[in-house]
Design an enzyme around this catalytic site. Structure first.
Site, PDB file in Angstrom:
ATOM      1  CB  SER A 203      -0.897  -0.006   1.240  1.00  0.00           C
ATOM      2  OG  SER A 203      -0.087  -0.064   2.394  1.00  0.00           O
ATOM      3  N   GLY A 207       4.359   2.128   1.791  1.00  0.00           N
ATOM      4  CA  GLY A 207       5.388   2.549   0.831  1.00  0.00           C
ATOM      5  C   GLY A 207       6.118   3.794   1.325  1.00  0.00           C
ATOM      6  CD  GLU A 224       5.989  -2.348  -9.242  1.00  0.00           C
ATOM      7  OE1 GLU A 224       4.814  -2.251  -9.666  1.00  0.00           O
ATOM      8  OE2 GLU A 224       6.974  -2.091  -9.941  1.00  0.00           O
ATOM      9  CB  CYS A 258      -2.086  -4.244  -7.096  1.00  0.00           C
ATOM     10  SG  CYS A 258      -1.233  -5.196  -8.349  1.00  0.00           S
TER      11      CYS A 258
HETATM   12  P1  NAD Z   1       0.770  -3.594   3.043  1.00  0.00           P
HETATM   13  O1  NAD Z   1       1.370  -2.321   2.567  1.00  0.00           O
HETATM   14  O2  NAD Z   1      -0.072  -3.579   4.258  1.00  0.00           O
HETATM   15  O3  NAD Z   1       1.916  -4.687   3.324  1.00  0.00           O
HETATM   16  C1  NAD Z   1       2.934  -4.981   2.400  1.00  0.00           C
HETATM   17  C2  NAD Z   1       4.160  -5.462   3.148  1.00  0.00           C
HETATM   18  O4  NAD Z   1       4.594  -4.471   4.060  1.00  0.00           O
HETATM   19  C3  NAD Z   1       3.958  -6.742   3.962  1.00  0.00           C
HETATM   20  O5  NAD Z   1       5.057  -7.602   3.732  1.00  0.00           O
HETATM   21  C4  NAD Z   1       3.935  -6.257   5.392  1.00  0.00           C
HETATM   22  O6  NAD Z   1       4.489  -7.186   6.295  1.00  0.00           O
HETATM   23  C5  NAD Z   1       4.799  -5.013   5.351  1.00  0.00           C
HETATM   24  N1  NAD Z   1       4.371  -4.030   6.356  1.00  0.00           N
HETATM   25  C6  NAD Z   1       3.117  -3.833   6.835  1.00  0.00           C
HETATM   26  N2  NAD Z   1       3.103  -2.831   7.740  1.00  0.00           N
HETATM   27  C7  NAD Z   1       4.380  -2.385   7.837  1.00  0.00           C
HETATM   28  C8  NAD Z   1       5.014  -1.349   8.607  1.00  0.00           C
HETATM   29  N3  NAD Z   1       4.334  -0.571   9.455  1.00  0.00           N
HETATM   30  N4  NAD Z   1       6.345  -1.179   8.446  1.00  0.00           N
HETATM   31  C9  NAD Z   1       7.034  -1.937   7.583  1.00  0.00           C
HETATM   32  N5  NAD Z   1       6.488  -2.924   6.841  1.00  0.00           N
HETATM   33  C10 NAD Z   1       5.182  -3.144   6.958  1.00  0.00           C
HETATM   34  O7  NAD Z   1      -0.019  -4.147   1.774  1.00  0.00           O
HETATM   35  P2  NAD Z   1      -0.940  -5.414   1.689  1.00  0.00           P
HETATM   36  O8  NAD Z   1      -2.160  -5.219   2.541  1.00  0.00           O
HETATM   37  O9  NAD Z   1      -0.137  -6.642   1.879  1.00  0.00           O
HETATM   38  O10 NAD Z   1      -1.373  -5.320   0.135  1.00  0.00           O
HETATM   39  C11 NAD Z   1      -2.395  -4.477  -0.292  1.00  0.00           C
HETATM   40  C12 NAD Z   1      -1.889  -3.234  -0.990  1.00  0.00           C
HETATM   41  O11 NAD Z   1      -0.840  -3.554  -1.866  1.00  0.00           O
HETATM   42  C13 NAD Z   1      -2.948  -2.598  -1.881  1.00  0.00           C
HETATM   43  O12 NAD Z   1      -2.860  -1.201  -1.787  1.00  0.00           O
HETATM   44  C14 NAD Z   1      -2.562  -3.043  -3.267  1.00  0.00           C
HETATM   45  O13 NAD Z   1      -3.031  -2.229  -4.309  1.00  0.00           O
HETATM   46  C15 NAD Z   1      -1.092  -3.048  -3.174  1.00  0.00           C
HETATM   47  N6  NAD Z   1      -0.524  -3.961  -4.156  1.00  0.00           N
HETATM   48  C16 NAD Z   1       0.214  -3.453  -5.174  1.00  0.00           C
HETATM   49  C17 NAD Z   1       0.722  -4.313  -6.131  1.00  0.00           C
HETATM   50  C18 NAD Z   1       1.555  -3.820  -7.299  1.00  0.00           C
HETATM   51  O14 NAD Z   1       2.149  -4.648  -7.972  1.00  0.00           O
HETATM   52  N7  NAD Z   1       1.604  -2.534  -7.565  1.00  0.00           N
HETATM   53  C19 NAD Z   1       0.505  -5.678  -6.025  1.00  0.00           C
HETATM   54  C20 NAD Z   1      -0.241  -6.151  -4.958  1.00  0.00           C
HETATM   55  C21 NAD Z   1      -0.736  -5.280  -4.012  1.00  0.00           C
END
Ligand code: NAD
Length: 479
Positions: A203, A207, A224, A258
């Site tokens: 997300s 990010g 991403e 995504c």
């Molecule tokens: P997320 O951002 O919650 O988590 C992604 C990763 O970050 C996980 O491995 C998680 O352990 C880690 N993370 C979570 N909180 C963190 C923190 N506070 N500090 C450091 N690391 C942390 O995303 P999600 O819920 O796993 O996925 C959903 C999001 O990802 C949606 O917004 C979706 O659109 C996006 N997404 C993008 C793509 C792409 O290719 N562009 C693909 C899939 C998902």
């Protein structure tokens, strides 16, 4: 070249700490073992073996994590990664060859080459929705470019995460690829280490955390991210065929993609017909009761389930055109289509939108249909909010296609289909603006995870550089 895949098994290591893990990856990189082309090719074969020799285990893990059926697991996780490996193996030798670099006449005589070199240790952080593909696809490019990798799978897909952690040491020498399992705590500790590149998929809010941490070490990032990917469904689109493609793109993996279509815009007259066509398409694809098929997924966690049901609860039941049923015990949410009533003032999408489904990325199996007067108005709606990761246009008019291609900005545009660009290994995959930065897949992974080093050789004689050195002549020198 003959390529043998060494199986590094069995392994019985006590789990090292995170700094030691990163140090091991760095020591392996510093040893130079990843640099020869033959070793990179061998690594790609090892990754292919890891996937193909454990296909059933991956299918089971993806079923446990997301109720992802074996056919969908093959299509969207395993075979798409195998295709990326195949594509990379086919082109790697050409990418890796140093190329001649141009030298301007004013610097002659001189020669320049562009020499690709690996970056070092690359951290790959993956989300849960495609927990295999989104970890392994970046890894293909990371290894092809001669880097070592630290992988952080998502804690919300625990079966897939555990399987990857168990298998990686069997297929790669210690230090070449390391896996760190865990959630926020572990990722935070990982991000405190120094990497040479970070690939983060997830997300936008996380990010930003990743980018801030990377800035401490001046580490470049590929982000991403996600967002609300719009659809324009034109009056001239072939209703039944296009609605079927749209339904497939939206409800695959229960909408947790995504690049899933997030909302669909069509003209007011077209709304009822499109809603009916989507209802028919859902029935054709997943039957009268999607819960009963192996081909329809589940919501990843209770938190996400509650979030989605909360959104649905705020919708007038008379606006639910398809689905709407759910079962918390199973985290089942039916493929759902909602028509958005016209009339509210204010922005159509964005945090201040009147309708709750149009404020944030939905990331689940709920598709709102928004009535918009024309394609031109739809372009304005797209441009009124963050640049999306993907934009889909269903039309038979090349003029309308051009209107969206030229009038909007998004990670990608796909005409008459959804999702499929992810499977095109030759195309860059990535967002723009808030939907991401940098791109990967195929040659774009190679470029992202390689430093292209110009090497310039300027012979001492004849010494044409004398002209650029003091004492300068009285006339001005121009390059
Ligand atoms: P997320 O951002 O919650 O988590 C992604 C990763 O970050 C996980 O491995 C998680 O352990 C880690 N993370 C979570 N909180 C963190 C923190 N506070 N500090 C450091 N690391 C942390 O995303 P999600 O819920 O796993 O996925 C959903 C999001 O990802 C949606 O917004 C979706 O659109 C996006 N997404 C993008 C793509 C792409 O290719 N562009 C693909 C899939 C998902």
């Amino acid at each position: 070249m003959t390529t043998t895949v060494t199986t590094h098994a069995p392994v019985s290591r006590t789990a090292p700490g995170i700094p030691e893990t990163v140090a091991a990856a760095r020591a392996f990189f510093d040893s130079g073992a990843t640099r020869p082309l033959g070793d990179r090719v061998r690594n790609l074969h090892a990754l292919r073996a890891l996937l193909t020799e454990n296909e059933t285990a991956f299918e089971e893990a993806l079923w446990d994590d997301l109720h992802k059926g074996p056919a969908e697991a093959q299509l969207t996780e395993i075979s798409v990664t195998l295709a990326e490996i195949r594509h990379t193996l086919r082109h790697l030798r050409r990418w890796a060859r140093p190329k001649r670099g141009p030298v301007p006449a004013v610097l002659l005589p001189a020669k320049a080459r562009l020499v690709p070199e690996p970056l070092g240790v690359v951290l790959v952080i993956a989300p849960w929705n495609y927990p295999l593909q989104l970890l392994m696809n970046p890894l293909v490019g990371v290894l092809a470019a001669g880097n070592t990798a630290v992988l952080k799978p998502s804690e919300l897909a625990p079966a897939t995460s555990a399987l990857i952690a168990r298998l990686v040491p069997r297929y790669f020498p210690d230090g070449e690829v390391r896996v760190v399992e865990g959630g926020v705590e572990e990722t935070t500790e990982l991000l405190a280490q120094r990497f040479d590149h970070i690939v983060f998929t997830g997300s936008g809010s996380i990010g930003r955390i990743v980018m801030r941490a990377a800035a401490e070490h001046l580490t470049p990032v590929t982000l991403e991210l996600g967002g609300k990917s719009p659809v324009w469904f034109d009056d001239d689109a072939r209703l039944r065929a296009a609605a079927r493609r749209l339904a497939w793109a939206k409800f695959t993996n229960a909408g947790q993609t995504c690049v899933a279509p997030d909302y669909v815009m069509t003209t007011p007259d077209r709304v009822p017909a499109l809603a009916a066509a989507l209802r028919t398409a859902i029935g054709e694809l997943w039957g009268p009761d999607p819960r009963a098929t192996r081909d329809y997924g589940r919501i990843v966690s209770e938190r996400h389930f509650d979030r989605l049901v909360g959104l649905l609860d705020s919708v007038d039941p008379s606006d639910v055109a398809a689905g709407g049923t759910h079962d918390r015990a199973e985290r089942y949410l039916a493929p759902t289509v909602v028509t958005v009533p016209a009339g509210a003032d204010g922005p159509v999408i964005g945090p201040d939108a009147a309708h709750p489904l149009l404020r944030d990325e939905i990331f689940g199996p709920v598709l709102p249909i928004v009535a918009v007067a024309s394609a031109e108005e739809a372009v304005k709606v797209v441009n009124s909010w963050d640049k999306p990761l993907a934009l889909y246009v269903f039309t038979s008019s090349s003029r309308t296609r051009r209107l969206f291609e030229q009038g909007t900005s998004s990670g990608a545009v796909v005409h008459d289909a959804g999702l499929v660009h992810v499977a095109a290994a030759g195309l860059p995959f990535g967002g723009v603006g808030p939907s991401g930065m940098g791109a990967y897949h195929g040659a774009y992974s190679w470029r992202s995870f390689t430093h292209l080093k110009p090497v310039l050789t300027k012979p001492l004689a004849p010494d044409t550089l004398r002209l650029a050195q003091p004492p300068f002549p009285t006339f001005a020198l121009r390059l």
